[in-house]
Design an enzyme around this catalytic site. Sequence first.
Site, PDB file in Angstrom:
ATOM      1  N   CYS A 112     -32.030  28.023 -34.666  1.00 11.30           N
ATOM      2  CA  CYS A 112     -31.354  28.676 -33.534  1.00 11.30           C
ATOM      3  C   CYS A 112     -30.148  27.885 -33.023  1.00 11.30           C
ATOM      4  CB  CYS A 112     -32.350  28.931 -32.411  1.00 11.30           C
ATOM      5  SG  CYS A 112     -33.832  29.752 -32.993  1.00 11.30           S
ATOM      6  N   HIS A 252     -28.934  29.863 -25.894  1.00  9.06           N
ATOM      7  CA  HIS A 252     -29.735  30.552 -26.912  1.00  9.06           C
ATOM      8  C   HIS A 252     -30.694  31.501 -26.187  1.00  9.06           C
ATOM      9  CE1 HIS A 252     -32.321  31.529 -30.111  1.00  9.06           C
ATOM     10  NE2 HIS A 252     -33.262  30.652 -29.846  1.00  9.06           N
ATOM     11  N   ASN A 282     -35.054  37.249 -29.408  1.00 11.20           N
ATOM     12  CA  ASN A 282     -34.525  35.996 -29.939  1.00 11.20           C
ATOM     13  C   ASN A 282     -34.028  36.250 -31.367  1.00 11.20           C
ATOM     14  OD1 ASN A 282     -34.199  33.501 -31.151  1.00 11.20           O
ATOM     15  ND2 ASN A 282     -36.092  32.622 -30.342  1.00 11.20           N
TER      16      ASN A 282
HETATM   17  N1  COA Z   1     -49.469  39.658 -25.482  1.00 16.41           N
HETATM   18  C1  COA Z   1     -50.548  39.414 -24.712  1.00 16.41           C
HETATM   19  N2  COA Z   1     -51.163  38.214 -24.661  1.00 16.41           N
HETATM   20  C2  COA Z   1     -50.637  37.231 -25.432  1.00 16.41           C
HETATM   21  C3  COA Z   1     -49.535  37.426 -26.251  1.00 16.41           C
HETATM   22  C4  COA Z   1     -48.943  38.701 -26.270  1.00 16.41           C
HETATM   23  N3  COA Z   1     -47.854  38.989 -27.018  1.00 16.41           N
HETATM   24  N4  COA Z   1     -49.249  36.274 -26.887  1.00 16.41           N
HETATM   25  C5  COA Z   1     -50.159  35.371 -26.487  1.00 16.41           C
HETATM   26  N5  COA Z   1     -51.010  35.958 -25.593  1.00 16.41           N
HETATM   27  C6  COA Z   1     -52.133  35.378 -24.897  1.00 16.41           C
HETATM   28  C7  COA Z   1     -52.720  34.168 -25.618  1.00 16.41           C
HETATM   29  O1  COA Z   1     -53.621  34.570 -26.614  1.00 16.41           O
HETATM   30  C8  COA Z   1     -53.399  33.448 -24.475  1.00 16.41           C
HETATM   31  O2  COA Z   1     -54.614  34.070 -24.203  1.00 16.41           O
HETATM   32  P1  COA Z   1     -55.909  33.194 -23.835  1.00 16.41           P
HETATM   33  O3  COA Z   1     -55.549  32.506 -22.550  1.00 16.41           O
HETATM   34  O4  COA Z   1     -56.965  34.216 -23.702  1.00 16.41           O
HETATM   35  O5  COA Z   1     -56.084  32.237 -24.971  1.00 16.41           O
HETATM   36  C9  COA Z   1     -52.478  33.717 -23.292  1.00 16.41           C
HETATM   37  O6  COA Z   1     -51.701  34.872 -23.638  1.00 16.41           O
HETATM   38  C10 COA Z   1     -51.565  32.571 -22.953  1.00 16.41           C
HETATM   39  O7  COA Z   1     -50.961  32.147 -24.160  1.00 16.41           O
HETATM   40  P2  COA Z   1     -49.935  30.971 -24.207  1.00 16.41           P
HETATM   41  O8  COA Z   1     -49.433  30.784 -25.596  1.00 16.41           O
HETATM   42  O9  COA Z   1     -50.525  29.784 -23.513  1.00 16.41           O
HETATM   43  O10 COA Z   1     -48.780  31.592 -23.282  1.00 16.41           O
HETATM   44  P3  COA Z   1     -47.539  30.913 -22.644  1.00 16.41           P
HETATM   45  O11 COA Z   1     -47.562  31.123 -21.189  1.00 16.41           O
HETATM   46  O12 COA Z   1     -47.328  29.526 -23.159  1.00 16.41           O
HETATM   47  O13 COA Z   1     -46.358  31.824 -23.219  1.00 16.41           O
HETATM   48  C11 COA Z   1     -44.677  31.837 -24.923  1.00 16.41           C
HETATM   49  C12 COA Z   1     -46.164  31.927 -24.616  1.00 16.41           C
HETATM   50  C13 COA Z   1     -44.489  31.905 -26.442  1.00 16.41           C
HETATM   51  C14 COA Z   1     -43.962  33.016 -24.283  1.00 16.41           C
HETATM   52  C15 COA Z   1     -44.137  30.503 -24.355  1.00 16.41           C
HETATM   53  O14 COA Z   1     -44.928  29.417 -24.775  1.00 16.41           O
HETATM   54  C16 COA Z   1     -42.720  30.244 -24.764  1.00 16.41           C
HETATM   55  O15 COA Z   1     -41.818  30.906 -24.321  1.00 16.41           O
HETATM   56  N6  COA Z   1     -42.467  29.225 -25.637  1.00 16.41           N
HETATM   57  C17 COA Z   1     -41.159  28.971 -26.170  1.00 16.41           C
HETATM   58  C18 COA Z   1     -40.971  29.846 -27.361  1.00 16.41           C
HETATM   59  C19 COA Z   1     -39.568  29.856 -27.888  1.00 16.41           C
HETATM   60  O16 COA Z   1     -38.629  29.783 -27.144  1.00 16.41           O
HETATM   61  N7  COA Z   1     -39.457  29.970 -29.191  1.00 16.41           N
HETATM   62  C20 COA Z   1     -38.220  30.091 -29.852  1.00 16.41           C
HETATM   63  C21 COA Z   1     -37.693  28.786 -30.245  1.00 16.41           C
HETATM   64  S1  COA Z   1     -36.143  28.962 -30.972  1.00 16.41           S
END
Ligand code: COA
Length: 325
Positions: A112, A252, A282
Amino acid sequence: MIRTKIIATGACVPEQVITNEDLSKIVDTSDEWITTRTGIKERHISKGENTSVLAIGTAKMVMERAKVAPEDVDLVIVASVTPDYGTPTLGCMIQKELGLVNAVAFDVVAACSGFMFAMSVADKYIKTGVYRNAIIIGAETLSKIINWEDRATCVLFGDGSGGAFVEASEEGGILAEELGSKGELWEILTEGHINCANAFNDLKIEDDPEYFVHMDGRSVFKFATKTVVKSVANVLEKVGLTKEDINYVVPHQANSRIIDVVADKLDMDRDKFYMNMDRYGNTSSASVPMALNEMNEKGMIKRGDKILLTGFGGGMTWGTMLIEW
Ligand code: COA
């Protein structure tokens, strides 16, 4: 002093739009979860168009807008983690399609952060007088390397391409930059692993589970917020400018919550951060040039504006670039 200046911008996306509602029909998710966690509402997803189609569409647009003839293009650099082929590069495919007979073309890979890396490479050639101009593209078809059964990743990404035509200029252009990489963290975000299947072992290419995007979302979030804040501060310090001198930040487009944290930590006006991930998700290396192009098309940018382009991604990598319009 010769600098590298953006003369024109462009973008190209697949026609098909997939909403959060559409995704909730194939995985256990909801519009509410995706919107509150990421700011994404919909994304463009390929109906079969590969990355070269999007990259060529953008390259054609930037050439038309820059009014440059095919034989006058010196350099083509494409940033992508999802090219059509290992070889040829997307750069060479653009070269053939648009008849860029005098250009040298190649691709760079920095996930990215790729657009800033590609711009940086072009900048060195242009500043040293090796080439006078370049087409710089970020292009991705991330939909082909996503596991559509993994709700934690499939809701985040989209397909698209953005780019710019840059040339040597006595005024404006790239004022400062910082590129960085932290390989020790590579395992927190991976895609496209190709195993060593051959005729003399038992491995099978199609059995490789690491082909699809794999991400430790929380670690990426932490890396992104920390790195972007530091990188923006470093770039401003290099040129002796402050956040008040900046008209826009084009980050980004991974996640609106990351941008909220960055704006907060930098104590910068949130309105200066341009966002369009609600409509595109993204798109990795395409996200910064697509957002910049959208601002340009809306007439938001005026001559002399100072704009920070900043991104982070797999590698892990980051890139921040200060440009004067
Ligand atoms: N829909 C519903 N629930 C979802 C889900 C979805 N699409 N994806 C994950 N969950 C659930 C998980 O299973 C978890 O459930 P649990 O508590 O029962 O285990 C819960 O939501 C929380 O998951 P978690 O991964 O801890 O969520 P989060 O608050 O960290 O958010 C992201 C997840 C990916 C949105 C966040 O971590 C993020 O933005 N990270 C950066 C990603 C990024 O920028 N990537 C690109 C890099 S270039």
